[in-house]
Motif scaffolding. Structure first.
Motif, short mmCIF file in Angstrom:
data_model
loop_
_atom_site.label_atom_id
_atom_site.label_comp_id
_atom_site.label_asym_id
_atom_site.label_seq_id
_atom_site.Cartn_x
_atom_site.Cartn_y
_atom_site.Cartn_z
N HIS A 29 9.76 -9.48 -3.35
CA HIS A 29 10.79 -8.54 -2.61
C HIS A 29 10.82 -7.11 -3.33
O HIS A 29 11.39 -6.16 -2.83
CB HIS A 29 11.94 -8.85 -2.19
CG HIS A 29 12.63 -9.69 -3.54
ND1 HIS A 29 12.25 -10.87 -4.08
CD2 HIS A 29 13.54 -9.29 -4.45
CE1 HIS A 29 12.89 -11.27 -5.18
NE2 HIS A 29 13.82 -10.63 -5.36
N ASP A 30 10.56 -7.32 -4.58
CA ASP A 30 10.48 -5.88 -5.43
C ASP A 30 9.36 -5.13 -5.16
O ASP A 30 9.48 -3.84 -5.68
CB ASP A 30 10.60 -6.25 -6.88
CG ASP A 30 11.97 -6.75 -7.36
OD1 ASP A 30 13.04 -6.89 -6.52
OD2 ASP A 30 11.92 -7.53 -8.46
N SER A 32 8.20 -3.59 -2.59
CA SER A 32 8.71 -2.37 -1.78
C SER A 32 9.39 -1.11 -2.52
O SER A 32 8.89 0.04 -2.24
CB SER A 32 9.51 -2.74 -0.44
OG SER A 32 10.75 -3.07 -1.16
N THR A 33 10.01 -1.48 -3.82
CA THR A 33 10.26 -0.31 -4.42
C THR A 33 9.20 0.39 -5.43
O THR A 33 9.06 1.37 -5.82
CB THR A 33 11.42 -0.69 -5.47
OG1 THR A 33 10.75 -1.81 -6.33
CG2 THR A 33 12.60 -1.31 -4.68
N MET A 34 8.19 -0.54 -5.60
CA MET A 34 6.82 -0.10 -6.28
C MET A 34 5.87 0.65 -5.37
O MET A 34 5.04 1.43 -6.17
CB MET A 34 6.15 -1.24 -7.23
CG MET A 34 7.12 -1.69 -8.09
SD MET A 34 6.35 -3.22 -8.62
CE MET A 34 8.01 -4.08 -9.25
N PRO A 36 6.32 1.91 -1.77
CA PRO A 36 7.20 2.03 -0.65
C PRO A 36 6.40 2.46 0.77
O PRO A 36 6.59 2.35 1.85
CB PRO A 36 8.12 2.98 -0.85
CG PRO A 36 7.98 3.87 -2.10
CD PRO A 36 6.95 2.85 -2.84
N GLN A 40 7.16 -2.07 3.12
CA GLN A 40 8.61 -1.65 3.33
C GLN A 40 9.63 -3.06 2.93
O GLN A 40 10.73 -2.70 2.79
CB GLN A 40 8.87 -1.01 4.81
CG GLN A 40 8.24 0.33 5.02
CD GLN A 40 6.58 0.02 5.10
OE1 GLN A 40 6.11 -0.70 5.79
NE2 GLN A 40 5.89 1.00 4.22
N HIS A 147 3.47 2.13 -11.41
CA HIS A 147 4.84 1.80 -11.61
C HIS A 147 5.32 1.29 -12.85
O HIS A 147 6.34 1.30 -13.61
CB HIS A 147 5.49 0.76 -10.46
CG HIS A 147 6.86 0.18 -10.77
ND1 HIS A 147 7.88 1.18 -10.20
CD2 HIS A 147 7.42 -0.88 -11.23
CE1 HIS A 147 9.19 0.54 -10.49
NE2 HIS A 147 8.87 -0.57 -11.20
#
Length: 152
Positions: A29-30, A32-34, A36, A40, A147
């Motif tokens: 779930h992390d 998407s921050t790495m 986007p 999503q 990232h």
């Protein structure tokens, strides 16, 4: 032309293979921050992240379109840093009868390689091999590496 196929990519991952494996196993779930622009969302539908039998639903962008993929975790091997997903629903299943993604990390001579294998069966001979999906995974791997490199 055969309906079964297998595509494999192996890409050097400078941020550490353990980081990559742990991310896909316990914290997808992390992602998407790495990355986007590609992923999503990643939602747990059943079970627990990092456990065989758990069902995960991804929202991602492929070829400029938002798509969905629902997968069950089929196998995990900590020693090989391997996780295997079987696609059970989503856009990919409109083209393929069977679609299995295996991600594992190999370390050789101090170099970590993230290997992604797609094993699939196309619904018919008009379906293309999922080369653009494999390219998407390579781009995702690079985003994750970037990232993590920025954190060091």
């Amino acid at each position: 032309m055969g309906l079964h196929g297998k595509l494999v990519s192996a890409i050097e991952f400078k941020a550490g293979g353990d980081v990559f494996h742990e991310l896909f196993r316990h914290k997808p779930h992390d992602i998407s921050t790495m990355s986007p622009g590609i992923v999503q969302g990643c939602d747990l539908h059943e079970g627990e992240f990092g456990h065989v039998g758990s069902i995960i639903c991804w929202t991602y962008t492929h070829d400029g379109k938002e798509k969905k993929a629902k997968e069950v975790i089929q196998a995990i091997d900590e020693e090989k840093k391997l996780i295997q997903f079987k696609m059970i629903e989503g856009d990919v299943m409109e083209l393929y009868k069977d679609f299995v993604i295996t991600i594992h990390v190999e370390t050789n001579g101090g170099i970590d390689l993230v290997t992604c294998t797609f094993e699939y069966e196309m619904l018919n001979e008009d379906v293309e091999h999922p080369i653009s999906l494999l390219t998407l995974f390579i781009d995702l791997t690079k985003d994750i590496e970037t990232h993590h490199a920025s954190k060091t």
